[in-house]
Write a protein that holds these residues in place. Sequence first.
Motif, PDB file in Angstrom:
ATOM      1  N   LEU A   3       0.847  -1.194   0.000  1.00  0.00           N
ATOM      2  CA  LEU A   3       0.000   0.000   0.000  1.00  0.00           C
ATOM      3  C   LEU A   3       0.881   1.242   0.000  1.00  0.00           C
ATOM      4  O   LEU A   3       1.945   1.262   0.615  1.00  0.00           O
ATOM      5  CB  LEU A   3      -0.893   0.025   1.241  1.00  0.00           C
ATOM      6  N   ARG A   4       0.425   2.278  -0.676  1.00  0.00           N
ATOM      7  CA  ARG A   4       1.162   3.535  -0.761  1.00  0.00           C
ATOM      8  C   ARG A   4       0.609   4.501   0.293  1.00  0.00           C
ATOM      9  O   ARG A   4      -0.592   4.683   0.399  1.00  0.00           O
ATOM     10  CB  ARG A   4       0.963   4.123  -2.154  1.00  0.00           C
ATOM     11  N   SER A   5       1.506   5.126   1.064  1.00  0.00           N
ATOM     12  CA  SER A   5       1.116   6.124   2.074  1.00  0.00           C
ATOM     13  C   SER A   5       1.897   7.401   1.825  1.00  0.00           C
ATOM     14  O   SER A   5       3.040   7.366   1.380  1.00  0.00           O
ATOM     15  CB  SER A   5       1.453   5.621   3.478  1.00  0.00           C
ATOM     16  N   GLU A   6       1.263   8.532   2.130  1.00  0.00           N
ATOM     17  CA  GLU A   6       1.949   9.817   2.022  1.00  0.00           C
ATOM     18  C   GLU A   6       1.920  10.516   3.371  1.00  0.00           C
ATOM     19  O   GLU A   6       0.910  10.486   4.068  1.00  0.00           O
ATOM     20  CB  GLU A   6       1.258  10.700   0.988  1.00  0.00           C
ATOM     21  N   LYS A   7       3.044  11.102   3.730  1.00  0.00           N
ATOM     22  CA  LYS A   7       3.134  11.884   4.964  1.00  0.00           C
ATOM     23  C   LYS A   7       4.002  13.096   4.651  1.00  0.00           C
ATOM     24  O   LYS A   7       5.185  12.943   4.344  1.00  0.00           O
ATOM     25  CB  LYS A   7       3.725  11.049   6.089  1.00  0.00           C
ATOM     26  N   LYS A   8       3.368  14.254   4.698  1.00  0.00           N
ATOM     27  CA  LYS A   8       4.015  15.511   4.291  1.00  0.00           C
ATOM     28  C   LYS A   8       4.519  15.344   2.864  1.00  0.00           C
ATOM     29  O   LYS A   8       3.744  15.054   1.968  1.00  0.00           O
ATOM     30  CB  LYS A   8       5.106  15.907   5.269  1.00  0.00           C
ATOM     31  N   SER A  68       5.326   0.327  11.697  1.00  0.00           N
ATOM     32  CA  SER A  68       4.446   1.266  10.992  1.00  0.00           C
ATOM     33  C   SER A  68       3.149   1.603  11.715  1.00  0.00           C
ATOM     34  O   SER A  68       2.120   1.827  11.082  1.00  0.00           O
ATOM     35  CB  SER A  68       4.153   0.755   9.573  1.00  0.00           C
ATOM     36  N   ARG A  69       3.185   1.684  13.031  1.00  0.00           N
ATOM     37  CA  ARG A  69       1.974   2.030  13.781  1.00  0.00           C
ATOM     38  C   ARG A  69       1.491   3.441  13.442  1.00  0.00           C
ATOM     39  O   ARG A  69       0.305   3.714  13.483  1.00  0.00           O
ATOM     40  CB  ARG A  69       2.209   1.864  15.277  1.00  0.00           C
ATOM     41  N   ALA A  70       2.390   4.320  13.063  1.00  0.00           N
ATOM     42  CA  ALA A  70       2.005   5.683  12.693  1.00  0.00           C
ATOM     43  C   ALA A  70       1.169   5.714  11.416  1.00  0.00           C
ATOM     44  O   ALA A  70       0.541   6.719  11.112  1.00  0.00           O
ATOM     45  CB  ALA A  70       3.251   6.553  12.511  1.00  0.00           C
ATOM     46  N   PHE A  71       1.138   4.620  10.703  1.00  0.00           N
ATOM     47  CA  PHE A  71       0.384   4.555   9.448  1.00  0.00           C
ATOM     48  C   PHE A  71      -0.807   3.601   9.544  1.00  0.00           C
ATOM     49  O   PHE A  71      -1.337   3.136   8.551  1.00  0.00           O
ATOM     50  CB  PHE A  71       1.310   4.146   8.306  1.00  0.00           C
ATOM     51  N   GLY A  72      -1.228   3.298  10.770  1.00  0.00           N
ATOM     52  CA  GLY A  72      -2.423   2.484  10.964  1.00  0.00           C
ATOM     53  C   GLY A  72      -2.186   0.993  11.042  1.00  0.00           C
ATOM     54  O   GLY A  72      -3.122   0.214  11.065  1.00  0.00           O
ATOM     55  N   PHE A  73      -0.942   0.575  11.104  1.00  0.00           N
ATOM     56  CA  PHE A  73      -0.622  -0.840  11.218  1.00  0.00           C
ATOM     57  C   PHE A  73      -0.359  -1.203  12.676  1.00  0.00           C
ATOM     58  O   PHE A  73       0.078  -0.378  13.465  1.00  0.00           O
ATOM     59  CB  PHE A  73       0.634  -1.177  10.397  1.00  0.00           C
ATOM     60  N   GLY A  74      -0.627  -2.450  13.039  1.00  0.00           N
ATOM     61  CA  GLY A  74      -0.234  -2.961  14.345  1.00  0.00           C
ATOM     62  C   GLY A  74      -1.176  -2.687  15.491  1.00  0.00           C
ATOM     63  O   GLY A  74      -0.825  -2.921  16.641  1.00  0.00           O
ATOM     64  N   TYR A 122       5.857   3.061   1.220  1.00  0.00           N
ATOM     65  CA  TYR A 122       5.134   1.867   0.822  1.00  0.00           C
ATOM     66  C   TYR A 122       5.160   0.877   1.974  1.00  0.00           C
ATOM     67  O   TYR A 122       6.195   0.693   2.605  1.00  0.00           O
ATOM     68  CB  TYR A 122       5.771   1.269  -0.434  1.00  0.00           C
ATOM     69  N   HIS A 123       4.010   0.290   2.256  1.00  0.00           N
ATOM     70  CA  HIS A 123       3.895  -0.657   3.363  1.00  0.00           C
ATOM     71  C   HIS A 123       3.272  -1.946   2.868  1.00  0.00           C
ATOM     72  O   HIS A 123       2.260  -1.922   2.169  1.00  0.00           O
ATOM     73  CB  HIS A 123       3.025  -0.078   4.488  1.00  0.00           C
ATOM     74  N   ASN A 124       3.871  -3.026   3.245  1.00  0.00           N
ATOM     75  CA  ASN A 124       3.325  -4.346   2.984  1.00  0.00           C
ATOM     76  C   ASN A 124       2.141  -4.531   3.923  1.00  0.00           C
ATOM     77  O   ASN A 124       2.226  -4.179   5.092  1.00  0.00           O
ATOM     78  CB  ASN A 124       4.420  -5.377   3.283  1.00  0.00           C
ATOM     79  N   SER A 125       1.033  -5.081   3.455  1.00  0.00           N
ATOM     80  CA  SER A 125      -0.154  -5.114   4.311  1.00  0.00           C
ATOM     81  C   SER A 125      -0.823  -6.485   4.328  1.00  0.00           C
ATOM     82  O   SER A 125      -1.041  -7.095   3.289  1.00  0.00           O
ATOM     83  CB  SER A 125      -1.164  -4.069   3.826  1.00  0.00           C
ATOM     84  N   ALA A 126      -1.144  -6.919   5.554  1.00  0.00           N
ATOM     85  CA  ALA A 126      -1.923  -8.143   5.750  1.00  0.00           C
ATOM     86  C   ALA A 126      -2.965  -7.862   6.826  1.00  0.00           C
ATOM     87  O   ALA A 126      -2.634  -7.359   7.902  1.00  0.00           O
ATOM     88  CB  ALA A 126      -1.021  -9.296   6.165  1.00  0.00           C
ATOM     89  N   ASN A 127      -4.220  -8.134   6.526  1.00  0.00           N
ATOM     90  CA  ASN A 127      -5.304  -8.016   7.508  1.00  0.00           C
ATOM     91  C   ASN A 127      -5.482  -9.364   8.175  1.00  0.00           C
ATOM     92  O   ASN A 127      -5.669 -10.369   7.493  1.00  0.00           O
ATOM     93  CB  ASN A 127      -6.620  -7.617   6.832  1.00  0.00           C
TER      94      ASN A 127
END
Length: 127
Positions: free
Chosen positions: A76-81, A115-121, A86-91
């Motif tokens: 998944l692609r994330s933008e911050k400022k 990557s907790r700052a990006f909604g993971f974990g 890019y973050h690998n993602s598994a639900n």
Amino acid sequence: NIKKQVDSLHIESFGYIENHIKDEGLFKIRMNPVRRNGRQRIKLDQPDKIKAYIDRRLSDTGCDINFMSYTYEGVLRSEKKDMVMYHNSANVFGHYKINNKDKLIQTISKGIGESRAFGFGFFNIFL
């Protein structure tokens, strides 16, 4: 003071969780399955390696995982400022049974892994 209000809500929230948490139930967490090579993070995209990563990360949550299933979402692609990441993602979805309530509450409050700052974990339980 906003910080005092947030801290107060935080304490109230965990008081509520501590008083209402069930001995067992369902959970959900989005994880970022990676391995480190020095400072670099390398995505895990093979099913057996993703499963091993999830098992390892969930082993110290304060609960036993009776059943677990995951959906690999890919990168998944994330933008911050001005940065693009890019973050690998598994639900991950499953069923837990508490073996250490204090540890589970700590897991819920602090999160797991990268990557907790990006909604993971963030370990979500259904009350």
